[in-house]
Design a protein around this motif. Structure first.
Motif, short mmCIF file in Angstrom:
data_model
loop_
_atom_site.label_atom_id
_atom_site.label_comp_id
_atom_site.label_asym_id
_atom_site.label_seq_id
_atom_site.Cartn_x
_atom_site.Cartn_y
_atom_site.Cartn_z
N VAL A 143 17.47 32.06 34.32
CA VAL A 143 18.24 32.45 33.14
C VAL A 143 18.63 31.18 32.38
N ILE A 144 18.20 31.11 31.13
CA ILE A 144 18.48 29.93 30.31
C ILE A 144 19.47 30.36 29.22
N GLU A 145 20.68 29.81 29.29
CA GLU A 145 21.69 30.12 28.28
C GLU A 145 21.83 28.90 27.36
N VAL A 146 21.74 29.13 26.08
CA VAL A 146 21.71 28.02 25.12
C VAL A 146 22.80 28.16 24.06
N VAL A 147 23.45 27.04 23.76
CA VAL A 147 24.37 26.99 22.61
C VAL A 147 23.81 25.95 21.65
N LYS A 169 25.25 29.15 17.46
CA LYS A 169 24.51 30.34 17.88
C LYS A 169 24.25 30.23 19.39
N CYS A 170 24.51 31.29 20.09
CA CYS A 170 24.30 31.29 21.54
C CYS A 170 23.30 32.38 21.89
N SER A 171 22.47 32.11 22.87
CA SER A 171 21.53 33.14 23.31
C SER A 171 21.14 32.92 24.77
N LYS A 172 20.53 33.96 25.31
CA LYS A 172 20.16 33.94 26.72
C LYS A 172 18.69 34.34 26.83
N ARG A 173 17.95 33.65 27.69
CA ARG A 173 16.55 33.96 27.90
C ARG A 173 16.30 34.07 29.41
N LYS A 174 15.62 35.12 29.82
CA LYS A 174 15.37 35.32 31.25
C LYS A 174 13.87 35.25 31.50
N GLU A 175 13.47 34.32 32.37
CA GLU A 175 12.04 34.11 32.63
C GLU A 175 11.71 34.45 34.08
N LEU A 176 10.62 35.16 34.27
CA LEU A 176 10.13 35.39 35.63
C LEU A 176 9.48 34.10 36.10
N ILE A 177 9.89 33.64 37.27
CA ILE A 177 9.34 32.37 37.77
C ILE A 177 9.07 32.49 39.28
N VAL A 178 8.42 31.45 39.80
CA VAL A 178 8.25 31.33 41.25
C VAL A 178 9.01 30.05 41.61
#
Lengths: 169, 166
Positions: free
Chosen positions: A161-165, A139-148
């Motif tokens: 952007v965190i892409e995970v497999v 399963k693959c997914s992408k998560r986008k986090e607002l950061i400083v």
């Protein structure tokens, strides 16, 4: 002969008598089996835990000074493959981190992926991970986090952007 | 003897009742396996249940001017109208870039209030929408009062699947 026929008749009668019981028992067995083996999908929570580990931990990407660690602040100096590999490791899970500025341009990128995982997590594909979608064990997914993020002399806002497999079965 | 009679003596009752049993079982098979009724929702890890205040922390750490002052710095210093407008403008732009469920009526809302009076209110929602990912932080100000900062997602008809990964 007459006695034998009676025994066979009794036996057939017993079998017929038990048919409804057998059918209902098999049905109950199927329902119980289906519910006991209910799939618990933990992929999303695992990705969430990974993102928090990366953004909250001093040993991962979180910026720190002499006194405290700043959650959701990324130290760009810490963003490299070696550090990612040591700060979070799970053999069935691989990930790629891309730091974007507020305009969406790539600032820096790092990964903790095996060769096989890299094949599943195709970078820059217009469709979301076509190879990964074709293989049900992954399963693959992408998560986008607002950061400083902190560079040499500046503090800027951007996105991580965190892409995970993840091997799920 | 009576059971035997029920099967062989009265076949007109036995086979219809078997047929009725099969119909009932087929119906329940559809209910249990087809619709998945009675499946526990608790075994699915819900995205909206395990969220934290990370988005709000990052939003408040956002630098709003060249001097490097963040949203929380500005709010804590009892800002004047023009500074509040600047913060509101910046936050509005940031909220547009937040991840939202695709193909749904979803909006991120940001509200800052003090003494039950709203200082900044960026609200957008559709009728009947539910709130998700509610995050709340209290900021102390210079005059020792407290600012309550809220961030939440308003979404109409969002399922758990829509909310995953946000």
């Amino acid at each position: 002969m007459k006695k034998g026929a009676l025994i066979i008749g009794d036996f057939l009668g017993m079998i017929l008598e038990f048919i409804p019981v057998i059918i209902v028992s098999i049905f109950i067995l199927f329902v119980a089996f289906a519910f006991l083996n209910e799939k618990i999908d933990t992929h999303d929570i695992e990705v969430f835990m990974l993102s928090r580990d990366l953004l909250y931990s001093d040993s991962c990407l979180a910026f720190s000074d002499d006194y405290r660690v700043f959650p959701m602040h990324v130290d760009t100096k810490k963003l490299d493959d070696e550090r990612l590999g040591s700060c979070f490791s799970k053999s069935s899970m691989g990930f790629r981190i891309t730091l974007l500025d507020s305009q969406g341009r790539e600032v820096k990128s790092a990964k903790s992926l095996t060769l096989k995982q890299e094949g599943y997590l195709t970078k820059g594909a217009s469709v979301n991970y076509p190879v990964c979608k074709a293989v049900p064990e992954y399963k693959c997914s992408k998560r986008k986090e607002l950061i400083v993020y902190h560079t040499e002399n500046k503090i800027q806002s951007g996105f991580l952007v965190i892409e995970v497999v993840n091997r799920v079965s | 003897m009576l059971a035997k009679k029920a099967m062989f003596g009265m076949p007109f009752l036995f086979w219809p009742s078997m047929l009725l049993l099969l119909i009932i079982l087929i119906f329940y098979s559809f209910v249990f396996f087809g619709l998945g009724a009675a499946k526990s929702p608790d075994v699915v890890a819900k995205a909206s249940d395990y969220s934290d205040s990370g988005k709000l922390i990052a939003l408040l750490s956002f630098p709003v001017d060249d001097s490097g002052r963040t949203v929380s710095d500005v709010l804590s210093s009892n800002p004047k109208e023009d500074k509040i407008k600047l913060v509101e403008k910046q936050v509005r732009l940031l909220l547009l870039q937040f991840e939202k469920p695709k193909d749904k009526n979803a909006f991120w809302n940001f509200v800052v209030s003090a003494d039950s009076k709203e200082i900044i209110s960026i609200r957008e929602s559709s009728i009947g929408a539910d709130r998700f990912f509610e995050q709340e932080i209290y900021l102390p100000s210079k005059d020792k009062s407290l600012f309550k900062v809220n961030l939440f997602l308003n979404c109409f008809g969002c399922s758990e699947e829509d909310l995953s990964g946000i």
